[in-house]
Design an enzyme around this catalytic site. Structure first.
Site, PDB file in Angstrom:
ATOM      1  N   THR A  87       0.879  -1.181   0.000  1.00 19.90           N
ATOM      2  CA  THR A  87       0.000   0.000   0.000  1.00 19.90           C
ATOM      3  C   THR A  87       0.913   1.227   0.000  1.00 19.90           C
ATOM      4  OG1 THR A  87      -0.089  -0.258   2.408  1.00 19.90           O
ATOM      5  CG2 THR A  87      -1.988  -1.032   1.149  1.00 19.90           C
ATOM      6  N   GLU A 152      -0.560  -6.139  10.674  1.00 19.42           N
ATOM      7  CA  GLU A 152       0.700  -6.827  10.949  1.00 19.42           C
ATOM      8  C   GLU A 152       1.660  -5.886  11.683  1.00 19.42           C
ATOM      9  OE1 GLU A 152       1.843 -10.090  10.431  1.00 19.42           O
ATOM     10  OE2 GLU A 152       3.283  -9.099  11.742  1.00 19.42           O
ATOM     11  N   ARG A 155       8.661  -6.565  12.328  1.00 23.50           N
ATOM     12  CA  ARG A 155       9.721  -5.658  11.871  1.00 23.50           C
ATOM     13  C   ARG A 155      10.629  -6.399  10.916  1.00 23.50           C
ATOM     14  NH1 ARG A 155      12.303  -4.886  17.483  1.00 23.50           N
ATOM     15  NH2 ARG A 155      11.631  -7.053  17.433  1.00 23.50           N
ATOM     16  N   LYS A 205      -3.220   0.067  13.856  1.00 24.00           N
ATOM     17  CA  LYS A 205      -1.953  -0.053  13.116  1.00 24.00           C
ATOM     18  C   LYS A 205      -1.321   1.325  12.874  1.00 24.00           C
ATOM     19  CE  LYS A 205       1.406  -1.543  10.760  1.00 24.00           C
ATOM     20  NZ  LYS A 205       2.513  -2.215  11.386  1.00 24.00           N
ATOM     21  N   PHE A 250      12.640   2.101  21.604  1.00 23.96           N
ATOM     22  CA  PHE A 250      12.432   3.178  20.620  1.00 23.96           C
ATOM     23  C   PHE A 250      12.838   4.544  21.150  1.00 23.96           C
ATOM     24  CE2 PHE A 250      10.748   1.785  16.575  1.00 23.96           C
ATOM     25  CZ  PHE A 250      10.829   0.416  16.817  1.00 23.96           C
ATOM     26  N   GLY A 258      13.549   5.300   8.835  1.00 21.58           N
ATOM     27  CA  GLY A 258      13.330   5.111   7.399  1.00 21.58           C
ATOM     28  C   GLY A 258      12.522   3.851   7.224  1.00 21.58           C
ATOM     29  N   CYS A 261       7.682   1.529   6.199  1.00 30.49           N
ATOM     30  CA  CYS A 261       6.479   1.706   7.028  1.00 30.49           C
ATOM     31  C   CYS A 261       6.332   3.074   7.687  1.00 30.49           C
ATOM     32  CB  CYS A 261       6.428   0.606   8.064  1.00 30.49           C
ATOM     33  SG  CYS A 261       6.194  -1.008   7.312  1.00 30.49           S
ATOM     34  N   LYS A 264       5.884   6.198   5.365  1.00 32.71           N
ATOM     35  CA  LYS A 264       4.640   6.081   4.592  1.00 32.71           C
ATOM     36  C   LYS A 264       3.409   6.164   5.510  1.00 32.71           C
ATOM     37  CE  LYS A 264       3.558   1.571   3.501  1.00 32.71           C
ATOM     38  NZ  LYS A 264       2.288   1.185   4.064  1.00 32.71           N
TER      39      LYS A 264
HETATM   40  N1  LIG Z   1       7.438  -4.552   5.409  1.00 34.47           N
HETATM   41  C1  LIG Z   1       7.066  -4.573   6.661  1.00 34.47           C
HETATM   42  O1  LIG Z   1       7.867  -4.707   7.558  1.00 34.47           O
HETATM   43  C2  LIG Z   1       5.622  -4.432   7.025  1.00 34.47           C
HETATM   44  C3  LIG Z   1       5.235  -4.690   8.344  1.00 34.47           C
HETATM   45  C4  LIG Z   1       3.884  -4.555   8.669  1.00 34.47           C
HETATM   46  C5  LIG Z   1       2.967  -4.180   7.708  1.00 34.47           C
HETATM   47  N2  LIG Z   1       3.378  -3.934   6.442  1.00 34.47           N
HETATM   48  C6  LIG Z   1       2.350  -3.620   5.442  1.00 34.47           C
HETATM   49  O2  LIG Z   1       2.109  -4.810   4.712  1.00 34.47           O
HETATM   50  C7  LIG Z   1       1.867  -4.521   3.341  1.00 34.47           C
HETATM   51  C8  LIG Z   1       2.838  -5.277   2.466  1.00 34.47           C
HETATM   52  O3  LIG Z   1       4.144  -4.817   2.728  1.00 34.47           O
HETATM   53  P1  LIG Z   1       5.444  -5.533   2.135  1.00 34.47           P
HETATM   54  O4  LIG Z   1       6.601  -4.791   2.665  1.00 34.47           O
HETATM   55  O5  LIG Z   1       5.333  -6.990   2.390  1.00 34.47           O
HETATM   56  O6  LIG Z   1       5.244  -5.238   0.570  1.00 34.47           O
HETATM   57  P2  LIG Z   1       6.127  -5.679  -0.669  1.00 34.47           P
HETATM   58  O7  LIG Z   1       6.089  -4.567  -1.603  1.00 34.47           O
HETATM   59  O8  LIG Z   1       7.429  -6.203  -0.166  1.00 34.47           O
HETATM   60  O9  LIG Z   1       5.336  -6.923  -1.278  1.00 34.47           O
HETATM   61  C9  LIG Z   1       4.108  -6.831  -1.910  1.00 34.47           C
HETATM   62  C10 LIG Z   1       3.976  -7.992  -2.884  1.00 34.47           C
HETATM   63  O10 LIG Z   1       2.651  -8.009  -3.387  1.00 34.47           O
HETATM   64  C11 LIG Z   1       2.681  -8.428  -4.750  1.00 34.47           C
HETATM   65  N3  LIG Z   1       1.412  -8.045  -5.411  1.00 34.47           N
HETATM   66  C12 LIG Z   1       0.982  -6.794  -5.743  1.00 34.47           C
HETATM   67  N4  LIG Z   1      -0.245  -6.892  -6.307  1.00 34.47           N
HETATM   68  C13 LIG Z   1      -0.597  -8.192  -6.308  1.00 34.47           C
HETATM   69  C14 LIG Z   1      -1.749  -8.921  -6.742  1.00 34.47           C
HETATM   70  N5  LIG Z   1      -2.774  -8.310  -7.270  1.00 34.47           N
HETATM   71  N6  LIG Z   1      -1.745 -10.263  -6.597  1.00 34.47           N
HETATM   72  C15 LIG Z   1      -0.703 -10.909  -6.072  1.00 34.47           C
HETATM   73  N7  LIG Z   1       0.404 -10.288  -5.642  1.00 34.47           N
HETATM   74  C16 LIG Z   1       0.453  -8.946  -5.754  1.00 34.47           C
HETATM   75  C17 LIG Z   1       3.913  -7.723  -5.289  1.00 34.47           C
HETATM   76  O11 LIG Z   1       4.381  -8.327  -6.481  1.00 34.47           O
HETATM   77  C18 LIG Z   1       4.884  -7.896  -4.096  1.00 34.47           C
HETATM   78  O12 LIG Z   1       5.632  -9.083  -4.229  1.00 34.47           O
HETATM   79  C19 LIG Z   1       1.922  -3.015   3.235  1.00 34.47           C
HETATM   80  O13 LIG Z   1       0.647  -2.475   3.408  1.00 34.47           O
HETATM   81  C20 LIG Z   1       2.788  -2.625   4.407  1.00 34.47           C
HETATM   82  O14 LIG Z   1       2.513  -1.306   4.851  1.00 34.47           O
HETATM   83  C21 LIG Z   1       4.663  -4.082   6.084  1.00 34.47           C
HETATM   84  O1  LIG Z   2      14.865   3.668  18.745  1.00 36.91           O
HETATM   85  C1  LIG Z   2      14.803   3.612  17.506  1.00 36.91           C
HETATM   86  C2  LIG Z   2      14.151   2.564  16.821  1.00 36.91           C
HETATM   87  C3  LIG Z   2      14.121   2.592  15.439  1.00 36.91           C
HETATM   88  N1  LIG Z   2      14.713   3.612  14.756  1.00 36.91           N
HETATM   89  C4  LIG Z   2      14.637   3.645  13.277  1.00 36.91           C
HETATM   90  O2  LIG Z   2      13.281   3.459  12.895  1.00 36.91           O
HETATM   91  C5  LIG Z   2      13.194   2.783  11.657  1.00 36.91           C
HETATM   92  C6  LIG Z   2      12.224   1.619  11.740  1.00 36.91           C
HETATM   93  O3  LIG Z   2      12.757   0.610  12.562  1.00 36.91           O
HETATM   94  P1  LIG Z   2      11.931  -0.707  12.983  1.00 36.91           P
HETATM   95  O4  LIG Z   2      10.677  -0.297  13.648  1.00 36.91           O
HETATM   96  O5  LIG Z   2      12.839  -1.587  13.743  1.00 36.91           O
HETATM   97  O6  LIG Z   2      11.693  -1.371  11.556  1.00 36.91           O
HETATM   98  P2  LIG Z   2      10.454  -1.649  10.610  1.00 36.91           P
HETATM   99  O7  LIG Z   2      10.727  -2.953   9.973  1.00 36.91           O
HETATM  100  O8  LIG Z   2      10.191  -0.475   9.756  1.00 36.91           O
HETATM  101  O9  LIG Z   2       9.192  -1.888  11.586  1.00 36.91           O
HETATM  102  C7  LIG Z   2       8.208  -0.887  11.868  1.00 36.91           C
HETATM  103  O10 LIG Z   2       7.260  -0.820  10.834  1.00 36.91           O
HETATM  104  C8  LIG Z   2       6.573  -2.049  10.586  1.00 36.91           C
HETATM  105  C9  LIG Z   2       5.673  -1.813   9.386  1.00 36.91           C
HETATM  106  O11 LIG Z   2       4.496  -1.168   9.712  1.00 36.91           O
HETATM  107  C10 LIG Z   2       5.816  -2.444  11.819  1.00 36.91           C
HETATM  108  O12 LIG Z   2       5.120  -3.664  11.587  1.00 36.91           O
HETATM  109  C11 LIG Z   2       6.750  -2.595  12.997  1.00 36.91           C
HETATM  110  O13 LIG Z   2       6.000  -2.897  14.175  1.00 36.91           O
HETATM  111  C12 LIG Z   2       7.496  -1.289  13.165  1.00 36.91           C
HETATM  112  O14 LIG Z   2       8.459  -1.414  14.222  1.00 36.91           O
HETATM  113  C13 LIG Z   2      14.628   2.389  11.295  1.00 36.91           C
HETATM  114  O15 LIG Z   2      15.125   3.315  10.346  1.00 36.91           O
HETATM  115  C14 LIG Z   2      15.376   2.511  12.599  1.00 36.91           C
HETATM  116  O16 LIG Z   2      16.726   2.846  12.398  1.00 36.91           O
HETATM  117  C15 LIG Z   2      15.349   4.627  15.428  1.00 36.91           C
HETATM  118  O17 LIG Z   2      15.898   5.557  14.809  1.00 36.91           O
HETATM  119  N2  LIG Z   2      15.394   4.605  16.796  1.00 36.91           N
END
Ligand SMILES: NC(=O)c1ccc[n+]([C@@H]2O[C@H](COP(=O)([O-])OP(=O)(O)OC[C@H]3O[C@@H](n4cnc5c(N)ncnc54)[C@H](O)[C@@H]3O)[C@@H](O)[C@H]2O)c1
Ligand SMILES: O=c1ccn([C@@H]2O[C@H](COP(=O)(O)OP(=O)(O)O[C@H]3O[C@H](CO)[C@@H](O)[C@H](O)[C@H]3O)[C@@H](O)[C@H]2O)c(=O)[nH]1
EC number: 1.1.1.22
Length: 689
Positions: A87, A152, A155, A205, A250, A258, A261, A264
């Site tokens: 998203t 979800e 991290r 979330k 945190f 960065g 997540c 955005k």
């Molecule tokens: N990355 C994280 O750590 C994290 C953690 C929690 C929540 N989220 C949320 O989860 C969602 C997914 O994040 P992500 O980082 O896994 O994304 P991503 O971009 O890594 O993966 C998304 C996948 O979906 C596929 N896709 C897109 N449209 C599709 C369709 N119509 N049918 C089948 N596959 C399709 C893409 O090809 C891609 O492989 C986002 O909303 C994000 O905000 C991400």
């Molecule tokens: O004390 C802290 C902790 C984190 N960071 C920075 O914050 C960013 C995000 O870190 P982290 O939260 O560990 O990674 P993500 O994988 O982005 O996970 C966040 O984003 C995900 C997507 O929504 C959520 O699912 C998680 O719960 C949430 O922690 C990174 O750039 C870190 O360097 C700091 O600068 N200081």
């Protein structure tokens, strides 16, 4: 055990699929990216996530996990469909729901039995209701659709661990039956479940991510204030965190958040509020603070150097955090773009993320295969990601390999006490500067090192003075061998030494035999490797910086080399430098350097008594004065407060003048040791005013 389909095999979809199969469910993962599916079927990941590949292969082999790019095949037996597609952020900051809407249409077209649709993707409040509407709009089979929001919280970098050890599982549903089935599916994880309505689950979330981002921006603001008032943000965070209402997590100050997540989702929540005519001021400030924070290292370096044009800077760490190859919204991108815009040359290193970075970063960036290569010959190092490998990198190597060891650490990787043991200028976040200067007010006044290496590089910047400098390198194994290949005689000096202490000469009579002279002691070593080892163990501590200078065959009197001390001075508030004293020093018998002088004589007399052509006396003296004055003018640009500079100048046996060394706190007592004290008096009177 349930039949589960997961749509999207990114970080979330794949981890969810693998973990659900691990706890016993039959999982089929669907992705429109056919290349990705092909790799996954072959047991290969297209992302880097610790432990994921092994767990995936195990469950493929158990027959509980499969992959397809065909939605019809994926949905045909599924009782539950998880949506885990991206998203991403639109240009206005709001969430782009294109992929979500496409999946809803595909479910409507291909689902063949009653199904619960679970949204894992992070989506704005109301999206699950929209998903239901779309499915009903396009539905081809007569089946029942239930909708569940199940945000979800994993991290990246610790995704598997987080899935098995989460603090809670949030289930937002309109139907108790659907909520119960999703609760049962997750039961083996043994994580507390919190059930609520769909809209609240969607909001949990965003609110969670926004709160964590707020904690980070808050501690980063405190860090900036700590820098101004002379406090240490790490100690402050520990003291704050001990209050259980605040907690320790945190609160790590750095160059901002960065990743895919926080940036955005904070922007999306700000937009969500805005669409309801509410301005979320606090969150806007959190975002602004983070944007500023991401390029803080560039600001610090500009303050330190004045300008960055032509500076060589190494960026260590490109991923947005350690243990991932994800560079989405990584500080490295913003930093590198600004460095290049400022005219700096950039080398970069990351253990894992280089491939992804290459696609995004400017072609000017030179990617290196290890830390040593990235920092070699650079003017500054920026630490951007706290990879273990970077934290464990020996500090002495910065001293050995960099032009001037100056580190800007965006992740507070090193302990200040450890750093104090090395001649490294160290700027971190919210902590005192090490080996720089601080004014009374606690404001940071960036100082220029007074080491021999730094002064050599500063003089070298002036193209009129460069020809007067003997070739010099920072001491390292590589530079030692290079210098020994080029010059059969070299000198090694501590960068921060005085009065000739620690100066040694190395002479090679053939490729493998080396004579080392320190004072009157002479040692012979055979072989290049043993030579370096011997020097390290006996003369060149890894904790100090040393320079290697080509040996100059100085003009001699009775076999003793001579060099010349020139004093240049200016009066208070004056920019006019003048030569106030000059003396020739004749080395004691058998000594290689003149700090142990057996005789001090006027320069004219020394030239006359030496083997140099005495008709050149006036020309040589004029040139000595000019070079000395120009050197003072060059150094004044960096050591703005200096009014007294002592130059050790040499005249070689061919009559060529060399700048051996510049000293900002020269000893003038030698001018009091000669019969004619007029220079001594002039120097003293200039020093007063
Ligand atoms: N990355 C994280 O750590 C994290 C953690 C929690 C929540 N989220 C949320 O989860 C969602 C997914 O994040 P992500 O980082 O896994 O994304 P991503 O971009 O890594 O993966 C998304 C996948 O979906 C596929 N896709 C897109 N449209 C599709 C369709 N119509 N049918 C089948 N596959 C399709 C893409 O090809 C891609 O492989 C986002 O909303 C994000 O905000 C991400
Ligand atoms: O004390 C802290 C902790 C984190 N960071 C920075 O914050 C960013 C995000 O870190 P982290 O939260 O560990 O990674 P993500 O994988 O982005 O996970 C966040 O984003 C995900 C997507 O929504 C959520 O699912 C998680 O719960 C949430 O922690 C990174 O750039 C870190 O360097 C700091 O600068 N200081």
């Amino acid at each position: 055990m349930r039949n589960v389909a997961i749509v999207g095999t990114g970080y979330v979809g794949l981890v969810t699929g693998v973990c659900l199969s691990e706890i016993g469910h039959n999982v089929i993962c669907i992705d429109i990216d056919q290349e990705k599916v092909k790799k996954l079927k072959a047991g290969k990941l297209s992302i880097f996530e610790p432990n994921l590949e092994e767990l995936m292969i195990t469950n493929i082999e158990r027959g509980r996990l499969s992959f397809t790019s065909d939605h019809a095949e994926g949905f045909k037996d599924s009782e539950v469909i998880y949506i885990a597609v991206g998203t991403p952020q639109k240009t206005d900051g709001s969430a782009d729901l294109t992929h979500i809407e496409q999946v809803a249409v595909q479910i409507a077209l291909h689902a063949k039995r009653d199904v619960i649709v679970v949204t894992k993707s992070t989506v704005p409040v109301g999206t699950n209701e929209r998903i239901k509407e779309i499915i009903h709009e396009y539905l081809v089979s007569d089946i029942k659709i239930d909708i569940v929001s199940n945000p979800e919280f994993l991290r990246e970098g610790s995704a598997i661990h987080d899935t098995f050890n989460g603090d809670r599982i949030v289930i937002g549903a309109e139907c108790e039956h659907a909520a119960t089935i999703i609760e049962e599916i997750n039961k083996p994880f043994q994580i507390p479940v919190y059930k609520t309505d769909i809209r609240s689950a969607e909001m949990i979330k965003y609110a969670s991510n926004a709160f964590l981002a707020t904690k980070i921006s808050f501690i980063n603001e405190i860090a900036t204030i700590c820098e101004h008032v002379g406090a240490n943000v790490e100690d402050v965070a520990i003291g704050m965190g001990q209050d259980s209402r605040i907690g320790t997590k945190f609160l790590k100050a750095g160059i901002g958040y960065g990743g895919s997540c926080f940036p955005k989702d904070t922007n999306a929540l700000y937009q969500i509020a805005g669409h309801k005519d509410y301005s979320f001021h606090l969150l806007k400030t959190v975002i602004d603070v983070n944007n500023k924070q991401q390029t803080l290292l560039v600001d610090k370096a500009k303050k330190r150097f004045g300008f960055l044009k032509g500076k060589k800077i190494a960026v260590l760490g490109l991923a947005f955090k350690p243990n991932t190859d994800d560079i989405r919204e990584a500080a490295s991108i913003f930093i590198i773009n600004r460095l290049i815009a400022e005219g700096a040359g950039v080398t970069a290193y990351d253990p894992i993320a280089v491939k992804k970075a290459e696609r995004v970063l400017r072609p000017e960036v030179q990617f290196m295969s290890n830390i040593e290569k990235a920092i070699h010959g650079t003017d500054a190092v920026f630490i951007v990601t706290e990879w273990r490998e970077i934290i464990d990198f020996p500090l002495k190597k910065y001293v050995e390999l960099m032009n001037r060891p100056i580190i800007f650490d965006g992740r507070n990787c090193y302990s200040l006490n450890e750093m104090k043991k090395f001649p490294i200028e160290y700027y971190s976040i919210g902590r005192p500067i090490i080996n720089g200067k601080t004014t009374n007010k606690g404001d940071t006044h960036m100082s220029v090192s007074v080491g021999k290496w730094t002064k050599y590089k500063l003089i070298l910047e002036n193209e009129n003075l460069a020809p007067y400098l003997p070739e010099t390198k920072l001491f390292s194994e590589g530079s030692l061998w290079k210098m020994m290949d080029l010059h059969s005689e070299i000198m090694i000096k501590p960068s921060f030494g005085h009065k000739g202490k620690g100066v040694i000469q190395v002479t090679s009579s053939d490729e493998e035999k080396f004579e080392i002279q320190a004072g009157l002691n002479k040692t012979t070593i055979y072989g290049k490797k043993p030579l370096f080892k011997y020097l390290r163990e006996n003369h060149c501590s890894p904790k100090r910086q040393y320079i290697i200078q080509r040996w100059i065959s100085l003009a001699k009197i009775d076999d003793s080399p001579i060099d010349i001390r020139v004093i240049v001075q200016r009066k208070r508030n004056s920019s006019e430098w003048i030569v106030t004293g000059k003396l020739a020093k004749i080395a004691r018998d058998g000594f290689i350097i003149t700090s142990a002088a057996k005789e001090l004589v006027p320069v004219e007399e020394a030239i006359e008594r030496s083997s140099l052509n005495s008709q050149l006396i006036q020309k040589l003296i004029f040139e000595l004065d000019q070079v000395s004055l120009n050197t003072a003018r060059q150094l004044e640009k960096y050591y703005t407060k200096s009014r007294l500079i002592g130059l050790d100048m040499g005249i070689d046996q061919e009559g060529k003048i060399w700048i051996i060394e510049a000293n900002l706190t020269p000893n003038i007592a030698m001018f009091n040791k000669v019969e004619d004290k007029s220079d001594y008096e002039t120097i003293k009177s200039y020093r007063k005013g």
